[in-house]
Scaffold this active site. Structure first.
Site, PDB file in Angstrom:
ATOM      1  N   ALA A  61      -4.160   6.688  -2.346  1.00  0.00           N
ATOM      2  CA  ALA A  61      -3.298   7.814  -2.707  1.00  0.00           C
ATOM      3  C   ALA A  61      -2.101   7.251  -3.456  1.00  0.00           C
ATOM      4  O   ALA A  61      -1.802   6.062  -3.349  1.00  0.00           O
ATOM      5  CB  ALA A  61      -2.834   8.515  -1.429  1.00  0.00           C
ATOM      6  N   GLY A 100      -7.249   5.969   0.188  1.00  0.00           N
ATOM      7  CA  GLY A 100      -7.835   7.192  -0.360  1.00  0.00           C
ATOM      8  C   GLY A 100      -8.928   6.897  -1.383  1.00  0.00           C
ATOM      9  O   GLY A 100      -9.857   7.693  -1.554  1.00  0.00           O
ATOM     10  N   GLU A 103     -11.924   6.279   0.567  1.00  0.00           N
ATOM     11  CA  GLU A 103     -12.333   7.566   1.167  1.00  0.00           C
ATOM     12  C   GLU A 103     -13.071   8.427   0.144  1.00  0.00           C
ATOM     13  O   GLU A 103     -14.019   9.133   0.481  1.00  0.00           O
ATOM     14  CB  GLU A 103     -11.101   8.301   1.716  1.00  0.00           C
ATOM     15  CG  GLU A 103     -10.536   7.606   2.957  1.00  0.00           C
ATOM     16  CD  GLU A 103      -9.240   8.232   3.437  1.00  0.00           C
ATOM     17  OE1 GLU A 103      -8.258   8.232   2.677  1.00  0.00           O
ATOM     18  OE2 GLU A 103      -9.215   8.743   4.572  1.00  0.00           O
ATOM     19  N   GLU A 123      -4.164   1.775   5.159  1.00  0.00           N
ATOM     20  CA  GLU A 123      -3.086   2.732   5.455  1.00  0.00           C
ATOM     21  C   GLU A 123      -2.189   2.270   6.590  1.00  0.00           C
ATOM     22  O   GLU A 123      -0.982   2.516   6.587  1.00  0.00           O
ATOM     23  CB  GLU A 123      -3.678   4.107   5.801  1.00  0.00           C
ATOM     24  CG  GLU A 123      -4.216   4.894   4.609  1.00  0.00           C
ATOM     25  CD  GLU A 123      -5.658   4.567   4.250  1.00  0.00           C
ATOM     26  OE1 GLU A 123      -6.177   3.511   4.687  1.00  0.00           O
ATOM     27  OE2 GLU A 123      -6.277   5.366   3.539  1.00  0.00           O
TER      28      GLU A 123
HETATM   29  C1  3H9 Z   1      -3.653   6.432   1.243  1.00  0.00           C
HETATM   30  O1  3H9 Z   1      -4.518   6.208   0.458  1.00  0.00           O
HETATM   31  C2  3H9 Z   1      -3.622   7.618   2.140  1.00  0.00           C
HETATM   32  C3  3H9 Z   1      -4.940   8.349   2.230  1.00  0.00           C
HETATM   33  O2  3H9 Z   1      -5.740   7.828   3.259  1.00  0.00           O
HETATM   34  C4  3H9 Z   1      -4.760   9.794   2.581  1.00  0.00           C
HETATM   35  C5  3H9 Z   1      -4.076  10.657   1.613  1.00  0.00           C
HETATM   36  C6  3H9 Z   1      -4.148  12.088   1.986  1.00  0.00           C
HETATM   37  N1  3H9 Z   1       0.497   4.220  -5.132  1.00  0.00           N
HETATM   38  O3  3H9 Z   1       0.655  -4.628  -5.801  1.00  0.00           O
HETATM   39  P1  3H9 Z   1       0.767  -4.734  -7.269  1.00  0.00           P
HETATM   40  C7  3H9 Z   1       1.851   0.074  -7.889  1.00  0.00           C
HETATM   41  S1  3H9 Z   1      -2.302   5.406   1.365  1.00  0.00           S
HETATM   42  C8  3H9 Z   1       1.477   4.076  -6.042  1.00  0.00           C
HETATM   43  O4  3H9 Z   1       1.920  -5.484  -7.836  1.00  0.00           O
HETATM   44  P2  3H9 Z   1      -1.637  -6.297  -7.330  1.00  0.00           P
HETATM   45  C9  3H9 Z   1       2.817  -0.986  -7.369  1.00  0.00           C
HETATM   46  O5  3H9 Z   1       3.973  -0.410  -6.837  1.00  0.00           O
HETATM   47  C10 3H9 Z   1      -2.581   4.164   0.123  1.00  0.00           C
HETATM   48  N2  3H9 Z   1       1.728   2.910  -6.685  1.00  0.00           N
HETATM   49  O6  3H9 Z   1      -0.581  -5.281  -7.934  1.00  0.00           O
HETATM   50  C11 3H9 Z   1       3.075  -1.784  -8.633  1.00  0.00           C
HETATM   51  O7  3H9 Z   1       4.053  -1.088  -9.386  1.00  0.00           O
HETATM   52  P3  3H9 Z   1       5.089  -1.888 -10.296  1.00  0.00           P
HETATM   53  C12 3H9 Z   1      -3.584   3.162   0.539  1.00  0.00           C
HETATM   54  C13 3H9 Z   1       0.966   1.852  -6.376  1.00  0.00           C
HETATM   55  O8  3H9 Z   1      -2.668  -6.500  -8.370  1.00  0.00           O
HETATM   56  C14 3H9 Z   1       1.738  -1.706  -9.383  1.00  0.00           C
HETATM   57  O9  3H9 Z   1       1.032  -0.599  -8.841  1.00  0.00           O
HETATM   58  N3  3H9 Z   1      -3.671   2.115  -0.438  1.00  0.00           N
HETATM   59  C15 3H9 Z   1      -0.062   1.937  -5.437  1.00  0.00           C
HETATM   60  O10 3H9 Z   1      -0.940  -7.476  -6.753  1.00  0.00           O
HETATM   61  C16 3H9 Z   1       0.891  -2.953  -9.220  1.00  0.00           C
HETATM   62  O11 3H9 Z   1       0.772  -3.232  -7.829  1.00  0.00           O
HETATM   63  C17 3H9 Z   1      -2.908   1.022  -0.376  1.00  0.00           C
HETATM   64  O12 3H9 Z   1      -2.130   0.847   0.544  1.00  0.00           O
HETATM   65  C18 3H9 Z   1      -0.301   3.187  -4.796  1.00  0.00           C
HETATM   66  N4  3H9 Z   1      -1.274   3.351  -3.893  1.00  0.00           N
HETATM   67  O13 3H9 Z   1      -2.300  -5.549  -6.095  1.00  0.00           O
HETATM   68  C19 3H9 Z   1      -3.052   0.023  -1.484  1.00  0.00           C
HETATM   69  N5  3H9 Z   1      -0.664   0.731  -5.318  1.00  0.00           N
HETATM   70  O14 3H9 Z   1       4.258  -2.651 -11.276  1.00  0.00           O
HETATM   71  C20 3H9 Z   1      -1.699  -0.395  -1.989  1.00  0.00           C
HETATM   72  C21 3H9 Z   1      -0.023  -0.074  -6.197  1.00  0.00           C
HETATM   73  O15 3H9 Z   1       5.943  -0.806 -10.861  1.00  0.00           O
HETATM   74  N6  3H9 Z   1      -1.779  -1.298  -3.112  1.00  0.00           N
HETATM   75  N7  3H9 Z   1       0.950   0.593  -6.823  1.00  0.00           N
HETATM   76  O16 3H9 Z   1       5.826  -2.788  -9.338  1.00  0.00           O
HETATM   77  C22 3H9 Z   1      -2.106  -2.594  -3.012  1.00  0.00           C
HETATM   78  O17 3H9 Z   1      -2.441  -3.087  -1.957  1.00  0.00           O
HETATM   79  C23 3H9 Z   1      -2.005  -3.442  -4.245  1.00  0.00           C
HETATM   80  O18 3H9 Z   1      -1.155  -2.778  -5.145  1.00  0.00           O
HETATM   81  C24 3H9 Z   1      -3.361  -3.698  -4.965  1.00  0.00           C
HETATM   82  C25 3H9 Z   1      -3.074  -4.419  -6.317  1.00  0.00           C
HETATM   83  C26 3H9 Z   1      -4.207  -4.609  -4.076  1.00  0.00           C
HETATM   84  C27 3H9 Z   1      -4.086  -2.432  -5.253  1.00  0.00           C
END
Ligand code: 3H9
Length: 699
Positions: A61, A100, A103, A123
């Site tokens: 999400a 998400g 999911e 999450e």
């Molecule tokens: C969810 O899904 C809830 C659902 O179950 C239910 C909903 C109803 N959203 O980490 P990076 C941005 S909760 C917004 O440096 P990497 C991040 O801020 C979510 N922004 O890259 C950064 O911005 P900036 C569950 C996001 O290659 C840029 O993207 N998912 C999101 O080292 C690059 O990120 C997670 O918890 C996001 N979801 O790692 C996954 N994700 O460049 C969270 C990233 O401006 N994300 N950004 O600083 C991660 O774990 C890592 O970002 C990922 C990439 C592994 C994907």
């Protein structure tokens, strides 16, 4: 350009998502997916593929939308549209299909992924639980125990492992779209149905009540104080006990509970703070970086050895420098031992250990450092010694090499001034144990060049640390604040507390360890030795260190001597209350004219946390820290501050700055204003009703 496109390739409908950087499920993406699914129901397609452009499949999400007014369609609505499609939908995953995103994949009827892909439900790391069916569909595919492990740990699993867990149907090597199209054609030929995970039943016999209870008590220890892990267990329990619609409703209810909690707000704050901390204000993100292909570490003690391991772990060769062969052999053997422990824990293979060790070479000769790109000095805290070493490095190292000090509090500018190249000198402050702790405090000297700072921040990420920039001052961000926290811990102890009381207050509140237990781990002699070099005036009020000094003088140096503030069981290392220590405290109290009283837990908590916050405010206003979030990152990743409280500054914002301010004023009236005068920034914000976060945004 549209974030979702739809195209028919022969009789396969391909839905392509393109929402850089990580295809987060923003409102536009959700709407686009729903429209594409609806549209595909009407055309000639026989099956649909959901695939992403860019570096990854949907990573979850859009976290930045949480807390804002929700916009339809919600993710559960989109997911229901996907699962309800009459035509089979196939998720084609690459990169990291998370939260998400995964999911969405679970709602598809078939799942394929590149072998390099990872899937997971992280999450819990944001203080949340999967809120779009993850807790209901995962146990239906993988079984209850595996689902509980996956969702409560939040750790992603590689595609092949996910296939073994029944979460992925096909692993693809080669080109993803080609592989997915082949898979779709096979399914069409076989007239495979739109197979729905929610139609699967879970055998209740596979999930006895003890399984859930076991997880609950394991999580009460592993994720002490956190609500989301416990609620995840309740959701999975519901997946077993209830029909899917009711299970989904329960999941939704508990997801909203988590989303609205201060724990999740704190952890989401940290997610963005961690990423922001690596950015340096005023420094162009395209600032050229120096190449770091080899590193030398001066000092092969516990710290130097730990630092060396970080570089070897990512394939960068390291030269470890010691004064003589004996010290070198000792240093190398500690590193060997550390790697062996990791092998024993199953986190490293023998071959990987050998590979890492082959990258670490010892030397006693500075002439061997002529070609290295980075040197990190990690000798004991003596400014004169450090200056001598830097003068020597100035003579031995090539031009352009970065010269770093791992000092935890000395003046980086004075160290830099010992060289003819202060622009190349920087602080790289690792935290003990340096191969484990995530924080890297990068200390910018007065003359440190921009490209040296940019290189240090990027290098920190490369070695899997969380870098945060600090200005140069005594103790930098972390230790400068810690002095005030430690002072209050000592004062609470002499005024009436015991090591057990103070430690359990702070540990129950969420700190990884209490301050006295930390002192015992680090060694009480370290502070003692540091004080030896100070004048009485520099040492400050004896009440803030007399107990520690008395303990050291009777041989209580901490864990290493089996006794400090506690005694330690020689076999289990368990802490044991030591009546002798209470005697020491009482004697010192008497000697310093303190009449001990019962001190309540909330006073201990308020004194220790307010001391941190007040100093943090000064650090912010002076520009030593770039942002409040950077201070939070330092405390969570370097000092065991509970992530679910977001760090000291986020915690202060949650409590309210007026309340923190008024508490400090009240302590000032009670204990004197020397330690208890509200920092000017704190006062200003308390009066204007603002938070640190608002101040940072408005600046
Ligand atoms: C969810 O899904 C809830 C659902 O179950 C239910 C909903 C109803 N959203 O980490 P990076 C941005 S909760 C917004 O440096 P990497 C991040 O801020 C979510 N922004 O890259 C950064 O911005 P900036 C569950 C996001 O290659 C840029 O993207 N998912 C999101 O080292 C690059 O990120 C997670 O918890 C996001 N979801 O790692 C996954 N994700 O460049 C969270 C990233 O401006 N994300 N950004 O600083 C991660 O774990 C890592 O970002 C990922 C990439 C592994 C994907």
């Amino acid at each position: 350009m549209s974030v979702v496109t739809y195209e028919l390739i022969e009789n396969i409908g391909v839905i392509r998502l393109n929402n850089p950087p990580v295809n987060a499920l923003s409102h536009a993406l959700r709407e686009g997916i729903q429209d594409a699914i609806n549209r595909a129901q009407e055309d000639a397609s026989k099956a649909l593929i959901l695939i992403c452009e860019g570096r990854t499949f949907i990573a979850g999400a859009d976290i930045s939308e949480f807390g804002k007014p929700p916009k339809a369609p919600s993710l559960p609505e989109v997911i229901s549209a996907i699962e309800g499609s009459a035509k089979p939908v196939i998720a084609a995953m690459h990169g990291t299909a998370l939260g998400g995103g995964f999911e969405v994949a679970l709602a598809c009827h078939y799942r394929c992924a590149l072998s390099s892909a990872k899937v997971g439900l992280p999450e819990v790391k944001l203080g949340l639980l999967p809120g779009a069916g993850g807790t209901q569909r995962t146990p239906r595919l993988a079984g209850v125990e595996a689902a509980l492990e996956l969702i409560t740990s939040g750790a992603p699993v590689a595609a092949n492992k996910a296939a073994q867990m029944n979460l992925i149907d096909r692993v693809i090597d080669g080109e993803l779209l080609e592989g997915a199209l082949d898979y779709a054609r096979e399914l069409v030929t076989a007239q495979a149905p739109a197979r729905r995970v929610s139609d699967l039943m879970i055998d209740p016999a596979s999930a006895p009540a003890e399984l859930f209870e076991g997880f609950r008590s394991k999580l009460a220890k592993r994720a002490r104080g956190q609500m989301a892990p416990q609620l995840i267990v309740s959701c999975v329990e519901a997946a077993v006990a209830l029909p899917i619609e009711q299970g989904l409703a329960k999941e939704r209810e508990l997801f909203i509970e988590c989303l609205q909690s201060s724990q999740s707000a704190a952890m989401r704050h940290l997610f963005f703070a961690e990423r922001e901390a690596s950015k340096v204000k005023g420094l162009d993100k395209d600032t050229p970086k120096r190449e770091i292909a080899s590193v030398a570490i001066i000092g092969g003690g516990t710290m130097g050895g730990g630092i060396a391991m970080n570089f070897a772990n990512v394939g960068i060769p390291v030269k470890l420098v010691e004064i003589d062969d004996e010290a070198l052999a000792r240093g190398l053997s500690i590193i060997e031992k550390n790697y062996s422990i990791t092998v024993k824990k199953g986190k490293l293979s023998e071959a990987q250990k050998d590979q890492c060790l082959s990258l670490i070479q010892g030397t006693t000769d500075y002439a061997d450092l002529a070609d290295v790109d980075l040197v990190i000095e990690a000798v004991f805290e003596n400014l004169e010694l450090k200056k001598e070493i830097f003068a020597e490095l100035d003579n031995s190292c090539k031009q352009g090499a970065i010269l770093a000090t791992n000092t935890s509090y000395q003046d980086v500018d004075q160290i830099a001034a010992a060289t003819r190249r202060p622009q190349d000198v920087i602080g790289l402050h690792f935290f003990s144990p340096a191969n484990v702790m995530k924080l890297l405090e990068v200390v910018r000297g007065d003359k440190t060049a921009d490209d040296v700072i940019a290189t240090a921040m990027a290098l920190g990420k490369k070695i899997h640390k969380v870098p945060a920039l600090s200005g140069n001052c005594y103790g930098f961000i972390g230790n400068r604040m810690l002095r005030h926290y430690a002072r209050e811990a000592q004062l609470c102890m002499i005024e009436g507390g015991t090591p057990e009381q103070i430690d359990s207050v702070m540990q129950d509140w969420g700190m990884a360890m209490g301050p006295m237990a930390v002192g015992d781990l680090a060694g009480l002699d370290i502070g003692y030795k540091a004080r030896q070099g100070l004048t009485d005036e520099q040492k400050g009020d004896p009440k803030t260190y007399c107990i520690a000094d008395a303990l050291v003088e009777m041989g209580h140096l901490g864990q290493k001597t089996g006794a400090g503030y506690y005694r330690y069981d020689p076999e289990t290392r368990a802490r044991i209350t030591d009546p002798e220590v209470v005697e020491v405290i009482e004697t010192q109290a008497k000697a310093h004219g303190v009449s001990r009283r019962a001190i309540d837990n909330s006073e201990i908590l308020n004194r220790l946390t307010c001391a941190l916050i007040n100093e943090g405010s000064k650090i912010l206003q002076e520009g030593i820290a770039q942002r409040p979030g950077d201070i939070d990152v330092v405390y969570v990743f370097g000092y065991g501050f509970p992530a679910y409280r977001g760090g000291p500054m986020q915690y202060a914002d949650t409590v309210g700055l007026k309340r923190i301010h008024d508490t400090i004023v009240m302590f000032g009236q009670r204990y004197g204003e020397e330690y208890w005068t509200p920092a000017p920034l704190l006062k200003e914000l308390a009066e204007s009703g603002k938070t640190f976060a608002e101040w940072a945004r408005g600046k």
